[in-house]
Design an enzyme around this catalytic site. Structure first.
Site, PDB file in Angstrom:
ATOM      1  N   CYS A   9       0.817  -1.214   0.000  1.00 10.82           N
ATOM      2  CA  CYS A   9       0.000   0.000   0.000  1.00 10.82           C
ATOM      3  C   CYS A   9       0.853   1.268   0.000  1.00 10.82           C
ATOM      4  CB  CYS A   9      -0.888   0.024   1.234  1.00 10.82           C
ATOM      5  SG  CYS A   9      -1.935  -1.431   1.346  1.00 10.82           S
ATOM      6  N   TRP A  32      -2.765  -3.065  -1.549  1.00  6.54           N
ATOM      7  CA  TRP A  32      -2.344  -4.465  -1.670  1.00  6.54           C
ATOM      8  C   TRP A  32      -3.210  -5.205  -0.654  1.00  6.54           C
ATOM      9  CZ3 TRP A  32      -0.089  -8.283   1.393  1.00  6.54           C
ATOM     10  CH2 TRP A  32       0.551  -9.318   0.724  1.00  6.54           C
ATOM     11  N   ASN A  82      -2.785   2.970   5.427  1.00  5.27           N
ATOM     12  CA  ASN A  82      -1.809   1.870   5.322  1.00  5.27           C
ATOM     13  C   ASN A  82      -1.692   1.246   6.696  1.00  5.27           C
ATOM     14  OD1 ASN A  82      -1.218   2.548   2.734  1.00  5.27           O
ATOM     15  ND2 ASN A  82       0.888   3.206   3.112  1.00  5.27           N
ATOM     16  N   GLU A 101      16.923 -19.241  -2.751  1.00  8.84           N
ATOM     17  CA  GLU A 101      16.607 -18.035  -3.532  1.00  8.84           C
ATOM     18  C   GLU A 101      16.072 -18.412  -4.917  1.00  8.84           C
ATOM     19  OE1 GLU A 101      16.050 -15.160  -2.821  1.00  8.84           O
ATOM     20  OE2 GLU A 101      16.223 -14.011  -4.670  1.00  8.84           O
ATOM     21  N   LYS A 152      12.350 -17.262  -6.196  1.00 12.77           N
ATOM     22  CA  LYS A 152      12.113 -16.516  -7.440  1.00 12.77           C
ATOM     23  C   LYS A 152      11.148 -17.292  -8.335  1.00 12.77           C
ATOM     24  CE  LYS A 152      13.240 -13.240  -6.663  1.00 12.77           C
ATOM     25  NZ  LYS A 152      14.008 -12.913  -5.513  1.00 12.77           N
ATOM     26  N   GLU A 204       7.576 -17.079  -6.940  1.00 15.12           N
ATOM     27  CA  GLU A 204       7.042 -15.710  -7.023  1.00 15.12           C
ATOM     28  C   GLU A 204       6.581 -15.353  -8.434  1.00 15.12           C
ATOM     29  OE1 GLU A 204       9.734 -13.390  -3.658  1.00 15.12           O
ATOM     30  OE2 GLU A 204      10.369 -13.377  -5.730  1.00 15.12           O
ATOM     31  N   LYS A 254       6.635  -4.943  -3.160  1.00 13.53           N
ATOM     32  CA  LYS A 254       8.040  -4.537  -3.066  1.00 13.53           C
ATOM     33  C   LYS A 254       8.376  -4.051  -1.669  1.00 13.53           C
ATOM     34  CE  LYS A 254      11.882  -3.768  -5.253  1.00 13.53           C
ATOM     35  NZ  LYS A 254      12.539  -5.012  -5.664  1.00 13.53           N
TER      36      LYS A 254
HETATM   37  C1  F6R Z   1      11.472 -11.478  -3.175  1.00 15.30           C
HETATM   38  C2  F6R Z   1      11.039 -10.359  -2.491  1.00 15.30           C
HETATM   39  C3  F6R Z   1      10.558 -10.536  -1.066  1.00 15.30           C
HETATM   40  C4  F6R Z   1      11.363  -9.564  -0.210  1.00 15.30           C
HETATM   41  C5  F6R Z   1      10.834  -9.520   1.226  1.00 15.30           C
HETATM   42  C6  F6R Z   1      11.653  -8.609   2.099  1.00 15.30           C
HETATM   43  O1  F6R Z   1      11.730 -11.253  -4.516  1.00 15.30           O
HETATM   44  O2  F6R Z   1      11.106  -9.315  -3.025  1.00 15.30           O
HETATM   45  O3  F6R Z   1      10.715 -11.826  -0.584  1.00 15.30           O
HETATM   46  O4  F6R Z   1      12.697  -9.979  -0.222  1.00 15.30           O
HETATM   47  O5  F6R Z   1       9.509  -9.088   1.210  1.00 15.30           O
HETATM   48  O6  F6R Z   1      11.698  -7.314   1.580  1.00 15.30           O
HETATM   49  P1  F6R Z   1      12.779  -6.271   2.070  1.00 15.30           P
HETATM   50  O7  F6R Z   1      14.101  -6.711   1.576  1.00 15.30           O
HETATM   51  O8  F6R Z   1      12.354  -4.969   1.505  1.00 15.30           O
HETATM   52  O9  F6R Z   1      12.741  -6.285   3.576  1.00 15.30           O
END
Ligand code: F6R
Length: 593
Positions: free
Chosen positions: A2, A77, A103, A477, A481, A484, A588
């Site tokens: 959000c 979101w 939010n 990882e 990916k 996702e 994100k």
């Molecule tokens: C994977 C992805 C999520 C983030 C997670 C943590 O591609 O983007 O798994 O890694 O939500 O996000 P941050 O790094 O912003 O704490």
């Protein structure tokens, strides 16, 4: 996730609001909306489950009273209630006089809603945020002052909120925050609000952040209150330089960001190389010496943390532990522990909560891509992973840069504590300098092999990812990916665990991705899979399906293997017709816990 924007300007608000929301798109969202004050004291509401751009069409089609310069906007979101226009923000009270964007998550929305419905309020959506509209509506009838009404309503909430309430009738706008980021900024162009400075940085030079419990009247003068008492506004912060980004030659940001990894890695290594070798990357932080490292993070950042923590133990014999941020509560922090909180956004609620709930005297270092983030402001020291803007929702180059800077930090701290010599540190740094070239070679090998490989696996419903030792977080990882982006099941295991259960999943044609860093024990695991008809897709040492150059000392483990793993997920997603930059259900910046 959000995002919020608000503006009080002299020219029509929609242009500002939609431009700001577009700059928040990268965080991931499933619907968007704006509410704008109109000349006759009503409020025009535009909402969509399409992209933010669709709001432009709705505004153009508006044939009501002229739209003014005061408005609020939101990208949602979904957490409470499905994805539909009625659940999109802004929400409104019964009289459609008040419009609200929010939010965060309200823990007591259920009982509040029941109470309000019992008192005759009629709800239009399933969303927890809507209770705020009706609470303020009630309080406004009594107090006749929006600032007081919002303050009194906030007292009834539990959970987290960044909220902006617009009163269309009077044009007043009040913002409140508690455990969710919100900032306000004034400039010659007007007064602006946002949950993320990037949404408004074109129009302001400095901004102020709402603290927990703050309620602010967003007018020319910014009347600031804390815990219901008028207080001084916090000092202004200079906005960061505006980010710019381009798509290189690719169709989507994720592809472009994968392509950019050699360059980003070269920049990062060049930037830290010397201070790693002489230990000053660590000593410059001014943190006390530590005996053990406690790494916290989520998702991809957690995987990067596992590589960094394992590097500390492997290279210097120092203990580390991994903590999933959402499970940090109650974990024991022994004396002499340094917590390393990793988050590219620096806004991940689970990580922020874990830091808030930890002991005050235990040092915390943050590794972030946004040094102006909430996490960066909370901790004792900050390191930037310096990846530059990452627009693709799935993390790629930020992961690589986190691993490089985190490994650099580990080497520097080991030099500073005398656990490794400067000479050894220099050799490790020299090895890091070879990474950009090895990335480029790994990408080439992947591009050669992937078209055929994608064809072979496009109908597979699930994948296994295996590795041993330093390769295990890379397998994790790769699996993350793949799920996702392609919405296929992908499970990652240390390869030795295969025979303890997951082998049951392997049947004829099951794709099993092996991150092969040359560990001789993998041969046995590969045989176990083949004996059951599984399809081995190995990435790594010579002889693998996708060969990636091996590093001599591998301070980060088989980092080069991540490039084919990212590309496999991307290519399969594109082949299946999915939008790689906007994967479903992924955000994100995950600002709820
Ligand atoms: C994977 C992805 C999520 C983030 C997670 C943590 O591609 O983007 O798994 O890694 O939500 O996000 P941050 O790094 O912003 O704490």
């Amino acid at each position: 996730m959000c995002g919020i924007i608000g503006c009080r300007t002299t020219t029509a608000a929609p242009g500002y609001l939609i431009t700001g929301l577009k700059l928040l798109e990268y965080r991931g969202y499933d619907s968007a909306g704006i509410a704008v004050s109109a000349a006759d004291g009503s409020t025009a509401l535009f909402r969509t489950t399409e992209r933010v751009d669709a709001l432009n069409g709705l505004v153009r089609a508006w044939d009501g009273p002229a739209l003014g310069g005061i408005g609020i906007g939101h990208t949602r979101w979904a957490t409470h209630g499905g994805v539909c226009v009625t659940n999109a923000h802004p929400h409104q009270d019964c009289d459609r006089r008040l419009s609200v964007v929010h939010n965060g998550i309200l823990d007591n929305a259920g009982p509040l809603r029941a109470e309000l419905e019992g008192a005759g309020h009629s709800f239009a959506s399933e969303v927890d945020s809507e209770v705020i509209c009706h609470l303020v509506e009630d309080r406004l009838k009594v107090t006749r002052d929006l600032l007081t009404a919002v303050s009194q309503s906030a007292e009834q909430l539990t959970g987290s909120w960044a909220v902006v309430v617009l009163d269309g009738l009077t044009g007043r706008m009040v913002a409140a925050a508690h455990r969710s980021p919100l900032l306000v900024a004034r400039s010659a162009e007007g007064t602006f609000l946002a949950s993320d400075i990037s949404a408004i940085s074109d129009w302001v030079e400095e901004y102020r952040i709402l603290g927990d419990g703050d309620v602010v009247e967003v007018s020319e003068d910014l009347a600031w209150t804390r815990a219901g008492i008028p207080s001084l506004a916090p000092p202004p912060i200079m906005r960061p330089p505006r980010a710019s980004f381009s798509l290189l030659d690719q169709d989507d940001h994720m592809n472009s960001e994968i392509d950019e990894q050699p360059e980003a890695a070269a920049r990062v290594i060049e930037g830290i190389g010397r201070s790693v070798a002489d230990g000053t990357l660590w000593t410059g932080l001014g943190l006390p010496p530590f005996q053990r490292l406690r790494v916290i993070g989520c998702g991809t950042s957690l995987n990067a943390g596992a590589i960094i923590g394992a590097g500390l133990s492997r290279l210097g014999g120092q203990a580390h532990s991994m903590v999933v941020a959402s499970e940090a509560a109650g974990t024991v922090i022994e004396p002499g522990t340094l917590t390393l909180a990793i988050s590219q956004s620096g806004e991940t609620a689970d990580v922020l909560r874990a830091i808030d709930e930890g002991p005050e005297d235990a040092p915390v270092l943050a590794l972030v891509n946004n040094v102006h983030s909430t996490l960066a402001r909370k901790v004792d020291a900050v390191l930037s992973c310096s990846a530059g803007p990452e627009i693709g929702v799935a993390a790629t180059k930020t992961f690589v840069c986190q691993v490089l800077v985190g490994t650099g930090l580990v080497i520097a701290s080991l030099v500073a504590s005398g656990r490794i010599t400067r000479h050894d540190a220099r050799s490790l740094v020299d090895d890091l300098y070879g990474i950009p070239e090895r990335f480029a070679a790994a990408a080439l090998a992947a591009h050669r092999e992937l078209p055929g490989l994608v064809e072979e696996v496009r109908h597979a419903s699930g994948f296994l990812f295996l590795g041993r030792g330093a390769a295990v977080p890379y397998a994790a990882e790769g699996a993350l990916k793949l799920k996702e982006l392609t919405y296929r099941w992908a499970e990652a295991y240390p390869a030795g665990e295969l025979k303890h259960g997951p082998l049951a999943l392997v049947e004829t044609g099951t794709p099993v991705v092996i991150v092969d860093d040359g560990d001789p024990r993998l041969a046995g695991n590969i045989s176990e899979v083949r004996a059951r008809g599984g399809l081995i897709l190995s990435v790594g040492r010579p002889g693998s399906r996708i060969e990636t150059p091996l590093s001599a000392l591998a301070p980060c483990g088989p980092l080069e293997a991540v490039v084919p793993l990212q590309l496999l997920a991307l290519r399969l997603a594109v082949d299946l017709g999915f939008d790689a930059d906007k994967p479903r259900n992924l955000a994100k910046s995950v600002t709820v816990d």
